[in-house]
Design a protein around this motif. Sequence first.
Motif, short mmCIF file in Angstrom:
data_model
loop_
_atom_site.label_atom_id
_atom_site.label_comp_id
_atom_site.label_asym_id
_atom_site.label_seq_id
_atom_site.Cartn_x
_atom_site.Cartn_y
_atom_site.Cartn_z
N PHE A 223 0.84 -1.34 -0.07
CA PHE A 223 -0.03 0.06 -0.10
C PHE A 223 0.81 1.32 0.07
CE2 PHE A 223 -2.71 -3.00 2.38
CZ PHE A 223 -3.61 -3.20 1.47
N THR A 224 0.77 2.10 -0.97
CA THR A 224 1.83 3.16 -1.19
C THR A 224 1.11 4.40 -0.51
OG1 THR A 224 0.54 3.78 -3.26
CG2 THR A 224 2.72 2.48 -3.44
N ASP A 225 -0.31 4.47 -0.12
CA ASP A 225 -0.78 5.71 0.15
C ASP A 225 -1.61 5.52 1.57
OD1 ASP A 225 -0.27 6.60 -2.32
OD2 ASP A 225 -1.83 5.67 -3.07
N ALA A 226 -2.08 6.52 2.12
CA ALA A 226 -2.94 6.54 3.34
C ALA A 226 -4.12 7.35 3.57
CB ALA A 226 -2.11 6.58 4.78
N VAL A 227 -5.52 7.10 3.77
CA VAL A 227 -6.38 7.83 3.89
C VAL A 227 -6.71 8.09 5.32
CG1 VAL A 227 -8.79 8.17 3.44
CG2 VAL A 227 -7.42 6.94 1.59
N VAL A 228 -6.75 9.52 5.78
CA VAL A 228 -7.14 9.64 7.26
C VAL A 228 -8.69 10.46 7.17
CG1 VAL A 228 -6.36 10.84 9.22
CG2 VAL A 228 -4.68 10.11 7.69
N TRP A 229 -9.37 9.91 7.99
CA TRP A 229 -10.72 10.42 7.55
C TRP A 229 -11.76 10.41 8.84
CZ3 TRP A 229 -15.58 7.61 8.07
CH2 TRP A 229 -16.71 8.12 7.67
N ASN A 230 -12.27 11.31 9.64
CA ASN A 230 -13.35 11.48 10.20
C ASN A 230 -14.36 12.33 9.87
OD1 ASN A 230 -14.59 12.84 12.76
ND2 ASN A 230 -14.06 10.90 13.47
N PRO A 231 -15.73 12.13 9.97
CA PRO A 231 -16.85 12.70 9.24
C PRO A 231 -17.13 13.94 9.73
CG PRO A 231 -17.99 10.88 10.35
CD PRO A 231 -16.21 10.83 10.48
N ASP A 245 -23.67 10.69 18.02
CA ASP A 245 -22.44 10.96 19.02
C ASP A 245 -21.32 9.92 18.99
OD1 ASP A 245 -23.65 8.61 19.74
OD2 ASP A 245 -23.74 8.88 21.96
N GLU A 246 -21.11 9.43 18.11
CA GLU A 246 -20.13 8.20 17.85
C GLU A 246 -19.13 8.83 17.10
OE1 GLU A 246 -22.05 3.87 17.96
OE2 GLU A 246 -22.10 5.06 15.97
N TYR A 247 -19.20 9.95 16.34
CA TYR A 247 -17.97 10.37 15.55
C TYR A 247 -16.72 10.74 16.29
CZ TYR A 247 -18.57 15.47 16.38
OH TYR A 247 -18.62 16.61 16.81
N PRO A 248 -16.92 11.27 17.53
CA PRO A 248 -15.55 11.63 18.24
C PRO A 248 -14.89 10.28 18.86
CG PRO A 248 -17.29 12.83 19.18
CD PRO A 248 -17.90 11.93 18.35
N ARG A 249 -15.22 9.23 18.54
CA ARG A 249 -14.89 7.95 19.15
C ARG A 249 -14.08 7.08 18.26
NH1 ARG A 249 -15.21 9.96 23.88
NH2 ARG A 249 -17.24 10.28 24.68
N PHE A 250 -13.78 7.75 17.05
CA PHE A 250 -12.88 6.83 16.16
C PHE A 250 -12.28 7.81 15.06
CE2 PHE A 250 -16.84 7.35 13.47
CZ PHE A 250 -16.39 7.86 12.14
N ILE A 251 -10.98 7.19 14.44
CA ILE A 251 -10.56 7.87 13.37
C ILE A 251 -9.94 6.61 12.44
CG2 ILE A 251 -8.04 8.73 12.51
CD1 ILE A 251 -7.92 10.30 15.32
N CYS A 252 -10.30 6.96 11.24
CA CYS A 252 -9.83 6.04 10.21
C CYS A 252 -8.56 6.57 9.65
CB CYS A 252 -11.03 6.02 8.92
SG CYS A 252 -12.69 5.39 9.52
N ILE A 253 -7.55 5.36 9.78
CA ILE A 253 -6.25 5.55 9.06
C ILE A 253 -6.23 4.43 8.12
CG2 ILE A 253 -3.93 6.07 9.27
CD1 ILE A 253 -4.35 6.83 12.10
N GLU A 254 -6.28 4.47 6.77
CA GLU A 254 -6.48 3.47 6.00
C GLU A 254 -5.22 3.17 5.04
OE1 GLU A 254 -9.92 4.06 3.58
OE2 GLU A 254 -10.56 5.65 5.07
N PRO A 255 -4.44 2.02 5.14
CA PRO A 255 -3.35 2.01 4.16
C PRO A 255 -4.14 1.62 2.65
CG PRO A 255 -3.81 -0.34 5.37
CD PRO A 255 -4.78 0.91 6.04
N ALA A 256 -3.55 2.22 1.88
CA ALA A 256 -4.47 2.24 0.52
C ALA A 256 -3.41 2.15 -0.50
CB ALA A 256 -5.44 3.22 0.53
N LEU A 257 -4.14 1.81 -2.01
CA LEU A 257 -3.20 1.99 -3.12
C LEU A 257 -4.57 2.77 -3.79
CD1 LEU A 257 -1.22 1.20 -5.20
CD2 LEU A 257 -2.60 -0.72 -5.76
#
Length: 278
Positions: A223-231, A245-257
């Motif tokens: 995986f060359t890239d990474a995606v960082v996301w929270n809505p 009330d759930e969005y402050p409880r996670f972070i997406c950090i995704e290994p990606a191509l």
Amino acid sequence: MSKSTFGQLPAVTIRAADGAQATVTLYGGHLVSWQTSDGQERLFCSRASNLDGSRAIRGGVPVIFPQFGARGTGMRHGFARVATWQLEATGDADGAVFAQFVLHHTDLPEAIAAAWPFAFTLRLRVAVKAQALDLSLCVHNTGEQAFPFSAALHSYFAIDQLSQARVGGLQRVRYSDETPQDALQAEEFLQFADKLDRIYYQLPGALTLQSGASTLRLEQQGFTDAVVWNPGAQDAANLPDLADDEYPRFICIEPALIQPDLLAAGAEWTGRQHLEFV
């Protein structure tokens, strides 16, 4: 290894001798729980997610293939996360336990197979031990013509509080977001005030996620890239499978191509990620 259920979905749970464990649903080949040997759950899954196979699971680690997001003509994020996988193998080595899952093109519903008419085999391997999780996704072109694909492991990590979390290892890395032009990250640590959706290209090394007293180290290959996301609050309110009330409880950090790779007939590609609390 034991057969289990997650909501209404058939699942497989693996447990290491030290207490580390993971649960994967056959629907989507979806890692929905990772507990380190201290018993802490390290992944986020929304309580509002449908766990009946009617739509993709919100949380855990969805497998993204063969398309990232809406970057193509197929279904958003591809079909792997809504297809039914098979358990292929389980085992243990050096104290770690693993389970391997497989998806063949012949497993796809007719309508999906017709929309992406290539022969392939996907293999997902999940291994746990102590404070570590290893994931690998292998794409094998079993047909006679090359095909383009993108791939990602859309990991949702459980955190204490979004406003206090920070991600390291992205300084001076090029990224794109909703603005017209790419940019380089100036800050040593990425922090979150509200919605954030960035693709970081060509990562130079490992990342870290700091939340409370814990630090997660994230390493990837293939995986060359990474995606960082929270809505953020506004976008979270528009997601029916995410409680407000759930969005402050996670972070997406995704290994990606992200940019589609062309896989020759008979060729294989493998992306790996090693996660460990340090």
